[in-house]
Design a protein around this motif. Structure first.
Motif, PDB file in Angstrom:
ATOM      1  N   VAL A   1       0.856  -1.185   0.000  1.00 54.79           N
ATOM      2  CA  VAL A   1       0.000   0.000   0.000  1.00 54.79           C
ATOM      3  C   VAL A   1       0.896   1.240   0.000  1.00 54.79           C
ATOM      4  O   VAL A   1       1.896   1.300   0.722  1.00 54.79           O
ATOM      5  N   ALA A   2       0.536   2.219  -0.817  1.00 56.34           N
ATOM      6  CA  ALA A   2       1.309   3.461  -0.895  1.00 56.34           C
ATOM      7  C   ALA A   2       1.219   4.234   0.407  1.00 56.34           C
ATOM      8  O   ALA A   2       0.202   4.181   1.120  1.00 56.34           O
ATOM      9  N   GLU A   3       2.280   4.961   0.686  1.00 51.40           N
ATOM     10  CA  GLU A   3       2.365   5.801   1.881  1.00 51.40           C
ATOM     11  C   GLU A   3       2.609   7.242   1.467  1.00 51.40           C
ATOM     12  O   GLU A   3       3.034   7.517   0.342  1.00 51.40           O
ATOM     13  N   ARG A   4       2.383   8.138   2.409  1.00 46.66           N
ATOM     14  CA  ARG A   4       2.591   9.566   2.153  1.00 46.66           C
ATOM     15  C   ARG A   4       3.960   9.839   1.527  1.00 46.66           C
ATOM     16  O   ARG A   4       4.095  10.648   0.618  1.00 46.66           O
ATOM     17  N   SER A   5       4.969   9.148   2.030  1.00 49.85           N
ATOM     18  CA  SER A   5       6.340   9.386   1.585  1.00 49.85           C
ATOM     19  C   SER A   5       6.583   8.958   0.134  1.00 49.85           C
ATOM     20  O   SER A   5       7.633   9.269  -0.435  1.00 49.85           O
ATOM     21  N   ASP A   6       5.623   8.283  -0.480  1.00 50.14           N
ATOM     22  CA  ASP A   6       5.740   7.862  -1.877  1.00 50.14           C
ATOM     23  C   ASP A   6       5.320   8.951  -2.865  1.00 50.14           C
ATOM     24  O   ASP A   6       5.399   8.759  -4.074  1.00 50.14           O
ATOM     25  N   ARG A   7       4.895  10.080  -2.363  1.00 49.80           N
ATOM     26  CA  ARG A   7       4.314  11.127  -3.196  1.00 49.80           C
ATOM     27  C   ARG A   7       5.155  11.470  -4.419  1.00 49.80           C
ATOM     28  O   ARG A   7       4.673  11.460  -5.547  1.00 49.80           O
ATOM     29  N   ASP A   8       6.422  11.793  -4.229  1.00 51.14           N
ATOM     30  CA  ASP A   8       7.258  12.236  -5.350  1.00 51.14           C
ATOM     31  C   ASP A   8       7.467  11.127  -6.372  1.00 51.14           C
ATOM     32  O   ASP A   8       7.461  11.382  -7.583  1.00 51.14           O
ATOM     33  N   LYS A   9       7.639   9.909  -5.897  1.00 50.49           N
ATOM     34  CA  LYS A   9       7.843   8.785  -6.813  1.00 50.49           C
ATOM     35  C   LYS A   9       6.556   8.462  -7.568  1.00 50.49           C
ATOM     36  O   LYS A   9       6.602   8.084  -8.741  1.00 50.49           O
ATOM     37  N   LEU A  10       5.413   8.601  -6.908  1.00 47.11           N
ATOM     38  CA  LEU A  10       4.138   8.424  -7.594  1.00 47.11           C
ATOM     39  C   LEU A  10       3.961   9.498  -8.672  1.00 47.11           C
ATOM     40  O   LEU A  10       3.475   9.217  -9.767  1.00 47.11           O
ATOM     41  N   TYR A  11       4.362  10.702  -8.345  1.00 46.49           N
ATOM     42  CA  TYR A  11       4.259  11.798  -9.309  1.00 46.49           C
ATOM     43  C   TYR A  11       5.019  11.440 -10.597  1.00 46.49           C
ATOM     44  O   TYR A  11       4.515  11.646 -11.700  1.00 46.49           O
ATOM     45  N   VAL A  12       6.218  10.885 -10.451  1.00 50.25           N
ATOM     46  CA  VAL A  12       7.020  10.503 -11.617  1.00 50.25           C
ATOM     47  C   VAL A  12       6.278   9.457 -12.451  1.00 50.25           C
ATOM     48  O   VAL A  12       6.212   9.562 -13.684  1.00 50.25           O
ATOM     49  N   LEU A  13       5.701   8.455 -11.796  1.00 54.23           N
ATOM     50  CA  LEU A  13       4.960   7.422 -12.519  1.00 54.23           C
ATOM     51  C   LEU A  13       3.731   8.001 -13.210  1.00 54.23           C
ATOM     52  O   LEU A  13       3.471   7.715 -14.388  1.00 54.23           O
ATOM     53  N   TYR A  14       2.968   8.826 -12.494  1.00 62.22           N
ATOM     54  CA  TYR A  14       1.763   9.404 -13.088  1.00 62.22           C
ATOM     55  C   TYR A  14       2.104  10.316 -14.267  1.00 62.22           C
ATOM     56  O   TYR A  14       1.348  10.406 -15.227  1.00 62.22           O
ATOM     57  N   ARG A  15       3.227  10.989 -14.205  1.00 63.67           N
ATOM     58  CA  ARG A  15       3.629  11.858 -15.316  1.00 63.67           C
ATOM     59  C   ARG A  15       3.874  11.024 -16.573  1.00 63.67           C
ATOM     60  O   ARG A  15       3.641  11.480 -17.683  1.00 63.67           O
ATOM     61  N   MET A  16       4.291   9.766 -16.391  1.00 61.79           N
ATOM     62  CA  MET A  16       4.466   8.872 -17.546  1.00 61.79           C
ATOM     63  C   MET A  16       3.112   8.497 -18.147  1.00 61.79           C
ATOM     64  O   MET A  16       3.009   8.272 -19.345  1.00 61.79           O
ATOM     65  N   LEU A  17       2.087   8.429 -17.311  1.00 63.96           N
ATOM     66  CA  LEU A  17       0.747   8.097 -17.779  1.00 63.96           C
ATOM     67  C   LEU A  17       0.096   9.288 -18.487  1.00 63.96           C
ATOM     68  O   LEU A  17      -0.524   9.133 -19.532  1.00 63.96           O
ATOM     69  N   VAL A  18       0.215  10.457 -17.903  1.00 62.59           N
ATOM     70  CA  VAL A  18      -0.414  11.664 -18.450  1.00 62.59           C
ATOM     71  C   VAL A  18       0.636  12.774 -18.552  1.00 62.59           C
ATOM     72  O   VAL A  18       0.635  13.716 -17.767  1.00 62.59           O
ATOM     73  N   PRO A  19       1.530  12.663 -19.528  1.00 64.83           N
ATOM     74  CA  PRO A  19       2.663  13.592 -19.595  1.00 64.83           C
ATOM     75  C   PRO A  19       2.281  15.054 -19.811  1.00 64.83           C
ATOM     76  O   PRO A  19       3.028  15.948 -19.419  1.00 64.83           O
ATOM     77  N   ASN A  20       1.131  15.310 -20.388  1.00 63.81           N
ATOM     78  CA  ASN A  20       0.760  16.691 -20.699  1.00 63.81           C
ATOM     79  C   ASN A  20      -0.328  17.251 -19.797  1.00 63.81           C
ATOM     80  O   ASN A  20      -0.833  18.345 -20.050  1.00 63.81           O
ATOM     81  N   SER A  21      -0.687  16.523 -18.749  1.00 65.71           N
ATOM     82  CA  SER A  21      -1.769  16.987 -17.877  1.00 65.71           C
ATOM     83  C   SER A  21      -1.354  18.232 -17.101  1.00 65.71           C
ATOM     84  O   SER A  21      -0.293  18.264 -16.475  1.00 65.71           O
TER      85      SER A  21
END
Length: 142
Positions: free
Chosen positions: A4-24
């Motif tokens: 399960v993701a934790e608060r401290s994963d925020r920046d790493k999640l951001y990197v992954l999500y940017r790969m999904l929606v690079p122009n959002s």
């Protein structure tokens, strides 16, 4: 390892999500929201971690309904595998984890939507047993 993701994963999640929606321009990953999901028994933000790096993520929402008695259904969203780690079965492991959990709580189905232009993702989902011809998905962004 899937966890399960934790608060401290925020920046790493951001990197992954940017790969999904690079122009959002609306994408925002908030630590408090990660924590709220973690504490909600019907919602799961999962990550695939290896050697301290997040290589994949997926969101599962378990939804109640009246149509099939007490059997809920799952909705999968935002499945992302890091661009540099595709082809290593990470997405497959994330989906299998979700399917195992959904079976354990007697879900009668799992649904997911995928952007109509993500043809490689569609091929992956179909290889994993998801049919793109059973239903037609619709979205309305607000």
């Amino acid at each position: 390892m899937i966890r399960v993701a934790e608060r401290s994963d925020r920046d790493k999640l951001y990197v992954l999500y940017r790969m999904l929606v690079p122009n959002s321009k609306r994408m925002t990953v908030i630590e408090d929201q990660i924590e709220a999901i973690r504490l909600d028994s019907s919602n799961f933000l999962l990550v695939y971690e290896e050697n301290g790096e997040l290589l994949g993520t997926v969101t599962l929402n378990v939804c109640m309904q009246a149509l099939y008695g007490f059997n809920p259904y799952g909705v999968v969203e935002n499945i992302v595998v890091h661009d540099d780690h595709r082809g290593k079965h990470i997405g497959q492991k994330l989906l299998q984890y979700i399917e195992d959990y959904c079976r354990s709580i007697d879900c009668h189905k799992i649904m997911l939507l995928s952007n109509s232009t993500r043809h490689r993702a569609h091929q992956f989902f179909e290889r994993e047993g998801y049919s793109g011809s059973v239903s037609k998905g619709f979205k309305k962004y607000l």
